[in-house]
Design a protein around this motif. Structure first.
Motif, PDB file in Angstrom:
ATOM      1  N   CYS A 177       0.845  -1.195   0.000  1.00 28.00           N
ATOM      2  CA  CYS A 177       0.000   0.000   0.000  1.00 28.00           C
ATOM      3  C   CYS A 177       0.881   1.245   0.000  1.00 28.00           C
ATOM      4  O   CYS A 177       0.680   2.159  -0.820  1.00 28.00           O
ATOM      5  N   CYS A 178       1.843   1.303   0.889  1.00 20.66           N
ATOM      6  CA  CYS A 178       2.744   2.463   0.944  1.00 20.66           C
ATOM      7  C   CYS A 178       3.570   2.575  -0.334  1.00 20.66           C
ATOM      8  O   CYS A 178       3.857   3.694  -0.790  1.00 20.66           O
ATOM      9  N   ALA A 179       3.914   1.454  -0.927  1.00 18.24           N
ATOM     10  CA  ALA A 179       4.639   1.498  -2.202  1.00 18.24           C
ATOM     11  C   ALA A 179       3.772   2.169  -3.268  1.00 18.24           C
ATOM     12  O   ALA A 179       4.262   2.973  -4.062  1.00 18.24           O
ATOM     13  N   GLY A 180       2.476   1.867  -3.273  1.00 14.69           N
ATOM     14  CA  GLY A 180       1.561   2.487  -4.222  1.00 14.69           C
ATOM     15  C   GLY A 180       1.389   3.972  -3.959  1.00 14.69           C
ATOM     16  O   GLY A 180       1.355   4.785  -4.895  1.00 14.69           O
ATOM     17  N   VAL A 181       1.281   4.351  -2.695  1.00 11.22           N
ATOM     18  CA  VAL A 181       1.155   5.765  -2.326  1.00 11.22           C
ATOM     19  C   VAL A 181       2.403   6.532  -2.772  1.00 11.22           C
ATOM     20  O   VAL A 181       2.313   7.617  -3.357  1.00 11.22           O
ATOM     21  N   THR A 182       3.556   5.963  -2.526  1.00 11.17           N
ATOM     22  CA  THR A 182       4.825   6.584  -2.911  1.00 11.17           C
ATOM     23  C   THR A 182       4.928   6.710  -4.429  1.00 11.17           C
ATOM     24  O   THR A 182       5.350   7.746  -4.957  1.00 11.17           O
ATOM     25  N   LYS A 183       4.527   5.660  -5.135  1.00 14.12           N
ATOM     26  CA  LYS A 183       4.563   5.668  -6.608  1.00 14.12           C
ATOM     27  C   LYS A 183       3.681   6.791  -7.152  1.00 14.12           C
ATOM     28  O   LYS A 183       4.104   7.559  -8.012  1.00 14.12           O
ATOM     29  N   LEU A 184       2.460   6.883  -6.645  1.00 12.95           N
ATOM     30  CA  LEU A 184       1.543   7.915  -7.126  1.00 12.95           C
ATOM     31  C   LEU A 184       2.060   9.315  -6.816  1.00 12.95           C
ATOM     32  O   LEU A 184       1.944  10.222  -7.635  1.00 12.95           O
ATOM     33  N   ASN A 185       2.626   9.487  -5.644  1.00  7.10           N
ATOM     34  CA  ASN A 185       3.170  10.790  -5.272  1.00  7.10           C
ATOM     35  C   ASN A 185       4.295  11.192  -6.228  1.00  7.10           C
ATOM     36  O   ASN A 185       4.408  12.351  -6.598  1.00  7.10           O
ATOM     37  N   GLY A 186       5.089  10.237  -6.629  1.00  9.87           N
ATOM     38  CA  GLY A 186       6.164  10.521  -7.572  1.00  9.87           C
ATOM     39  C   GLY A 186       5.664  10.839  -8.969  1.00  9.87           C
ATOM     40  O   GLY A 186       6.274  11.622  -9.700  1.00  9.87           O
ATOM     41  N   MET A 187       4.546  10.238  -9.346  1.00  9.53           N
ATOM     42  CA  MET A 187       3.996  10.463 -10.680  1.00  9.53           C
ATOM     43  C   MET A 187       3.270  11.797 -10.796  1.00  9.53           C
ATOM     44  O   MET A 187       3.272  12.416 -11.861  1.00  9.53           O
ATOM     45  N   ALA A 188       2.613  12.223  -9.745  1.00 10.87           N
ATOM     46  CA  ALA A 188       1.788  13.435  -9.784  1.00 10.87           C
ATOM     47  C   ALA A 188       2.601  14.642  -9.351  1.00 10.87           C
ATOM     48  O   ALA A 188       2.605  15.010  -8.185  1.00 10.87           O
ATOM     49  N   GLN A 189       3.279  15.264 -10.307  1.00 14.12           N
ATOM     50  CA  GLN A 189       4.145  16.394  -9.988  1.00 14.12           C
ATOM     51  C   GLN A 189       3.631  17.713 -10.541  1.00 14.12           C
ATOM     52  O   GLN A 189       3.930  18.768  -9.996  1.00 14.12           O
ATOM     53  N   THR A 190       2.850  17.670 -11.618  1.00 17.39           N
ATOM     54  CA  THR A 190       2.322  18.903 -12.207  1.00 17.39           C
ATOM     55  C   THR A 190       0.928  19.171 -11.643  1.00 17.39           C
ATOM     56  O   THR A 190       0.274  18.263 -11.126  1.00 17.39           O
ATOM     57  N   THR A 191       0.462  20.406 -11.770  1.00 15.70           N
ATOM     58  CA  THR A 191      -0.880  20.742 -11.288  1.00 15.70           C
ATOM     59  C   THR A 191      -1.955  19.878 -11.949  1.00 15.70           C
ATOM     60  O   THR A 191      -2.809  19.322 -11.248  1.00 15.70           O
ATOM     61  N   PRO A 192      -1.934  19.696 -13.287  1.00 13.58           N
ATOM     62  CA  PRO A 192      -2.960  18.829 -13.887  1.00 13.58           C
ATOM     63  C   PRO A 192      -2.901  17.392 -13.363  1.00 13.58           C
ATOM     64  O   PRO A 192      -3.935  16.760 -13.155  1.00 13.58           O
ATOM     65  N   ASP A 193      -1.695  16.876 -13.152  1.00 10.91           N
ATOM     66  CA  ASP A 193      -1.564  15.513 -12.621  1.00 10.91           C
ATOM     67  C   ASP A 193      -2.058  15.424 -11.185  1.00 10.91           C
ATOM     68  O   ASP A 193      -2.708  14.447 -10.804  1.00 10.91           O
TER      69      ASP A 193
END
Length: 115
Positions: A51-67
């Motif tokens: 679960c934390c791996a998924g949270v970390t992955k998503l946080n890394g992917m969503a860097q721009t305002t639209p993301d």
């Protein structure tokens, strides 16, 4: 030779455009990344490492305002599918995983205002 060079240039540009379109956060990615969190979000207990791996992955992917806005909307949509979701567990999930998210995880968050 010149025709082959033009074709190759068009092919490279097409691949770059397609790759940049795929870089945005999709709801499918959000759902699959957070699937290991479903049991925790409804019953509590220890947060599973996947679960934390998924949270970390998503946080890394969503860097721009639209993301970030898209991820927020996808999180809200995914939350509706978790039976018995405890809003306080959802709100505290990023902190439990040691990840800082720039908006509150809540159904009341206005995702259009996320920056």
């Amino acid at each position: 030779m010149a025709l082959a060079l033009r074709f190759f240039t068009c092919l490279v540009l097409t691949v770059c455009i397609v790759a940049s379109v795929d870089a945005a956060v999709s709801c499918g990615t959000v759902t699959s990344s957070l699937a290991p969190c479903a049991n925790y979000l409804s019953k509590g207990g220890d947060v599973p490492p996947p679960c934390c791996a998924g949270v970390t992955k998503l946080n890394g992917m969503a860097q721009t305002t639209p993301d970030l806005q898209q991820a927020c909307k996808c999180l809200q949509s995914a939350a509706k599918t978790v039976s018995g979701l405890d809003p306080s567990l959802a709100a505290g999930l990023s902190g439990k995983c040691g990840v800082s998210i720039p908006y509150p995880i809540s159904m009341s968050t206005n995702c259009d205002n996320v920056k």
